[in-house]
Write a protein that holds these residues in place. Structure first.
Motif, PDB file in Angstrom:
ATOM      1  N   ASN A  19     -14.812  -2.049  -4.411  1.00 13.88           N
ATOM      2  CA  ASN A  19     -15.487  -1.959  -5.715  1.00 13.88           C
ATOM      3  C   ASN A  19     -16.155  -0.608  -5.956  1.00 13.88           C
ATOM      4  OD1 ASN A  19     -17.542  -2.214  -3.919  1.00 13.88           O
ATOM      5  ND2 ASN A  19     -18.420  -4.088  -4.797  1.00 13.88           N
ATOM      6  N   GLU A  20     -15.944   0.344  -5.050  1.00 14.59           N
ATOM      7  CA  GLU A  20     -16.445   1.709  -5.266  1.00 14.59           C
ATOM      8  C   GLU A  20     -15.287   2.696  -5.409  1.00 14.59           C
ATOM      9  OE1 GLU A  20     -19.056   2.436  -2.002  1.00 14.59           O
ATOM     10  OE2 GLU A  20     -20.684   1.247  -2.864  1.00 14.59           O
ATOM     11  N   GLY A  21     -14.061   2.178  -5.464  1.00 10.44           N
ATOM     12  CA  GLY A  21     -12.898   3.027  -5.705  1.00 10.44           C
ATOM     13  C   GLY A  21     -12.275   3.633  -4.448  1.00 10.44           C
ATOM     14  N   ILE A  22     -12.705   3.208  -3.268  1.00  8.79           N
ATOM     15  CA  ILE A  22     -12.139   3.730  -2.018  1.00  8.79           C
ATOM     16  C   ILE A  22     -10.960   2.853  -1.597  1.00  8.79           C
ATOM     17  CG2 ILE A  22     -12.577   4.319   0.390  1.00  8.79           C
ATOM     18  CD1 ILE A  22     -14.136   6.016  -1.627  1.00  8.79           C
ATOM     19  N   ILE A  23      -9.829   3.480  -1.283  1.00 12.17           N
ATOM     20  CA  ILE A  23      -8.639   2.734  -0.860  1.00 12.17           C
ATOM     21  C   ILE A  23      -8.897   2.127   0.522  1.00 12.17           C
ATOM     22  CG2 ILE A  23      -6.189   2.875  -0.243  1.00 12.17           C
ATOM     23  CD1 ILE A  23      -5.916   5.123  -2.329  1.00 12.17           C
ATOM     24  N   ILE A  24      -8.797   0.799   0.627  1.00 11.65           N
ATOM     25  CA  ILE A  24      -9.065   0.100   1.899  1.00 11.65           C
ATOM     26  C   ILE A  24      -7.808  -0.572   2.458  1.00 11.65           C
ATOM     27  CG2 ILE A  24     -11.518  -0.291   1.498  1.00 11.65           C
ATOM     28  CD1 ILE A  24     -10.855  -3.072   0.440  1.00 11.65           C
ATOM     29  N   GLY A  25      -6.703  -0.483   1.700  1.00 12.30           N
ATOM     30  CA  GLY A  25      -5.434  -1.011   2.179  1.00 12.30           C
ATOM     31  C   GLY A  25      -4.300  -0.338   1.432  1.00 12.30           C
ATOM     32  N   SER A  26      -3.273   0.091   2.169  1.00 12.51           N
ATOM     33  CA  SER A  26      -2.193   0.811   1.499  1.00 12.51           C
ATOM     34  C   SER A  26      -0.908   0.731   2.307  1.00 12.51           C
ATOM     35  CB  SER A  26      -2.582   2.279   1.288  1.00 12.51           C
ATOM     36  OG  SER A  26      -1.495   3.002   0.754  1.00 12.51           O
ATOM     37  N   THR A  27       0.227   0.656   1.570  1.00 13.13           N
ATOM     38  CA  THR A  27       1.524   0.694   2.252  1.00 13.13           C
ATOM     39  C   THR A  27       1.643   2.007   3.025  1.00 13.13           C
ATOM     40  OG1 THR A  27       2.419  -0.563   0.388  1.00 13.13           O
ATOM     41  CG2 THR A  27       4.010   0.431   1.903  1.00 13.13           C
ATOM     42  N   ASP A  28       1.161   3.093   2.423  1.00  7.20           N
ATOM     43  CA  ASP A  28       1.080   4.390   3.099  1.00  7.20           C
ATOM     44  C   ASP A  28      -0.319   4.502   3.714  1.00  7.20           C
ATOM     45  OD1 ASP A  28       0.973   6.988   3.925  1.00  7.20           O
ATOM     46  OD2 ASP A  28       1.290   7.885   1.935  1.00  7.20           O
ATOM     47  N   LYS A  29      -0.405   4.257   5.019  1.00 10.83           N
ATOM     48  CA  LYS A  29      -1.714   4.192   5.675  1.00 10.83           C
ATOM     49  C   LYS A  29      -2.499   5.498   5.590  1.00 10.83           C
ATOM     50  CE  LYS A  29      -0.579   0.511   8.923  1.00 10.83           C
ATOM     51  NZ  LYS A  29      -0.499   0.120  10.357  1.00 10.83           N
ATOM     52  N   SER A  30      -1.806   6.612   5.364  1.00 14.74           N
ATOM     53  CA  SER A  30      -2.506   7.900   5.279  1.00 14.74           C
ATOM     54  C   SER A  30      -3.410   7.958   4.042  1.00 14.74           C
ATOM     55  CB  SER A  30      -1.502   9.055   5.247  1.00 14.74           C
ATOM     56  OG  SER A  30      -0.745   9.016   4.040  1.00 14.74           O
ATOM     57  N   ARG A  31      -3.180   7.049   3.085  1.00 17.66           N
ATOM     58  CA  ARG A  31      -3.998   7.039   1.865  1.00 17.66           C
ATOM     59  C   ARG A  31      -5.299   6.251   2.037  1.00 17.66           C
ATOM     60  NH1 ARG A  31      -2.294   8.276  -2.936  1.00 17.66           N
ATOM     61  NH2 ARG A  31      -3.094   6.411  -3.977  1.00 17.66           N
ATOM     62  N   ILE A  32      -5.426   5.481   3.133  1.00 19.53           N
ATOM     63  CA  ILE A  32      -6.646   4.698   3.357  1.00 19.53           C
ATOM     64  C   ILE A  32      -7.852   5.638   3.499  1.00 19.53           C
ATOM     65  CG2 ILE A  32      -7.830   3.150   4.974  1.00 19.53           C
ATOM     66  CD1 ILE A  32      -5.129   1.894   5.585  1.00 19.53           C
ATOM     67  N   GLY A  33      -8.900   5.343   2.761  1.00 16.96           N
ATOM     68  CA  GLY A  33     -10.119   6.164   2.783  1.00 16.96           C
ATOM     69  C   GLY A  33     -10.204   7.148   1.644  1.00 16.96           C
ATOM     70  N   ILE A  34      -9.115   7.314   0.881  1.00 14.54           N
ATOM     71  CA  ILE A  34      -9.105   8.232  -0.264  1.00 14.54           C
ATOM     72  C   ILE A  34      -9.809   7.587  -1.465  1.00 14.54           C
ATOM     73  CG2 ILE A  34      -7.594   9.336  -1.983  1.00 14.54           C
ATOM     74  CD1 ILE A  34      -5.574   9.827   0.224  1.00 14.54           C
ATOM     75  N   PHE A  35     -10.547   8.404  -2.214  1.00 14.67           N
ATOM     76  CA  PHE A  35     -11.186   7.914  -3.430  1.00 14.67           C
ATOM     77  C   PHE A  35     -10.156   7.866  -4.544  1.00 14.67           C
ATOM     78  CE2 PHE A  35     -13.416   9.052  -7.455  1.00 14.67           C
ATOM     79  CZ  PHE A  35     -14.107   7.862  -7.611  1.00 14.67           C
ATOM     80  N   HIS A  36     -10.067   6.727  -5.248  1.00 10.95           N
ATOM     81  CA  HIS A  36      -9.088   6.523  -6.309  1.00 10.95           C
ATOM     82  C   HIS A  36      -9.836   6.387  -7.635  1.00 10.95           C
ATOM     83  CE1 HIS A  36      -5.937   4.160  -8.559  1.00 10.95           C
ATOM     84  NE2 HIS A  36      -5.178   5.086  -7.992  1.00 10.95           N
ATOM     85  N   GLN A  37      -9.881   7.485  -8.394  1.00  9.58           N
ATOM     86  CA  GLN A  37     -10.684   7.563  -9.616  1.00  9.58           C
ATOM     87  C   GLN A  37     -10.363   6.464 -10.642  1.00  9.58           C
ATOM     88  OE1 GLN A  37     -13.280   9.704 -10.375  1.00  9.58           O
ATOM     89  NE2 GLN A  37     -13.503   8.483 -12.252  1.00  9.58           N
TER      90      GLN A  37
END
Length: 406
Positions: free
Chosen positions: A28-46
């Protein structure tokens, strides 16, 4: 929401296998917590912040150095509150037809995870409550207050009658350790799930109202503190134990190749009396499995239990004196036959005819063996006091044989 954080990656991996489109989940703060591409986990998604703020589905464009991929983002809700955002990567018009389906699935998985977490939390509270109950002491005022507070929190009636049942899976850990090396079935035995599966099954068998308390004491021992709300509840329960145990053992044998026995304590009139019912169930189990190892259901009987506990309740000094009395009998080649005949004679009220009929031994044979015992020990089997001494002495010796450390 912490639950979403715990299961996000698992949801993504399971869902993307079926959908064949890359998926992401943000908190709920826009941080990726699960992704098919694991390298995207932790990225902020505006764009996720806009989804959360407006509670709407939006299209995403490829921008900011591929930190935002093309696709559709939709709000994830739990109890009508937005807890995160689901993103499906692809041409927006192509993937938007899958959004609602996947969103529903993710939200259901969150609900299921929450329910499981609540069940585990309650089971943990019940486990702690049970340990308070069975170790309760009337002298501990603080513990007493804790018990009543816990009972109120868990919604258990304090004053209803109850009875303790112990479900015992004998030497389960030892059996599994031995079989792991030799039996393929047990090589990858799910030991960590055994307790949970057995507990769930016992809840199915015994949970009939909100005041039934079911938990575990160890890996191989479970406890049911069964409420008895009606006048015939005790009778109905005892009459149903054989059927219930048959179901339990069918389940245990099918899934784990083991079996259980049940011991029932006496009836407690209020919550604070459960300790005594538990202790009596344990005594009944210990005595029953020792005296009648093939029997699977053991019911507490105060007079019988006191009588059977008599040998071990005696001081070591007194036990040694009793053993000295029957030392010549113990050393005799026919000790087993003579002792079992005498115990049978006592069991059938020292009545020769009744003993002969029930033991399938000729009356004269019993008389001969009793006279032989008298000759060996100098104790007269036609005298009540001597029979009491002899019976207790034999019980002491048998107890010592089964438990050398005793």
């Amino acid at each position: 929401m912490k639950i979403l954080e715990h299961i996000a990656q698992d949801i993504v991996e399971k869902t993307s296998e079926i959908l064949h489109y890359p998926i992401s989940i943000t908190d709920n703060e826009g941080i990726i917590i699960g992704s098919t591409d694991k390298s995207r986990i932790g990225i902020f998604h505006q764009p996720s912040l806009e989804v959360i703020k407006k509670n709407i589905m939006i299209d995403c464009k490829n921008e900011i150095e591929k930190r935002i991929l093309p696709g559709v983002s939709a709000p994830l809700k739990f109890n009508n509150k937005v807890i995160g955002v689901l993103g499906i990567v692809g041409e927006p018009r192509e993937v938007e037809k899958y959004v609602q389906l996947v969103k529903n699935q993710v939200e259901m998985m969150c609900q299921e995870a929450f329910r499981n977490e609540m069940v585990e939390l309650k089971d943990k509270m019940v486990e702690m409550f049970v340990h308070q109950l069975i170790h309760y002491s009337q002298n501990e005022e603080y513990t007493n207050n804790q018990i009543y507070q816990s009972a109120k929190l868990l919604g258990f009636d304090i004053d209803t009658k109850r009875i303790c049942l112990i479900i015992d899976i004998k030497h389960f850990s030892k059996k599994i350790s031995c079989k792991k090396a030799a039996d393929n079935f047990f090589k990858n035995f799910p030991l960590q799930y055994f307790q949970r599966e057995v507990l769930s099954f016992l809840q199915l068998i015994f949970q009939e109202n909100k005041d039934d308390i079911i938990s575990f004491l160890s890996l191989e021992r479970f406890i049911v503190i069964k409420s008895l709300p009606y006048p015939r509840s005790f009778t109905v329960l005892i009459e149903s134990l054989e059927e219930k145990l048959e179901k339990i053992n069918t389940f245990l044998d099918t899934k784990f190749r083991v079996s259980a026995s049940i011991a029932a304590g006496d009836v407690s009139n209020q919550l604070s009396d459960v300790t005594e019912s538990y202790q009596n169930a344990i005594k009944t189990l210990n005595i029953g499995t020792r005296i009648e190892p093939d029997k699977k259901i053991h019911i507490y009987n105060e007079r019988e239990t006191l009588f059977r506990l008599l040998p071990e309740a005696l001081t070591t000094h007194y036990q040694n004196k009793l053993l000295k009395l029957i030392a010549p009998l113990i050393q005799h080649d026919n000790y087993e036959i003579l002792a079992s005949t005498f115990i049978g004679f006592c069991k059938f009220n020292m009545n020769l005819s009744e003993a002969s009929r029930n033991m399938y031994i000729h009356r004269n044979t019993i008389i001969y063996r009793l006279e032989k015992i008298s000759e060996i020990t100098s104790l007269q089997t036609n005298r009540f006091e001597h029979c009491m001494l002899l019976y207790t002495a034999i019980q002491c010796y048998e107890e010592m044989k089964t438990d050398p450390a005793h």
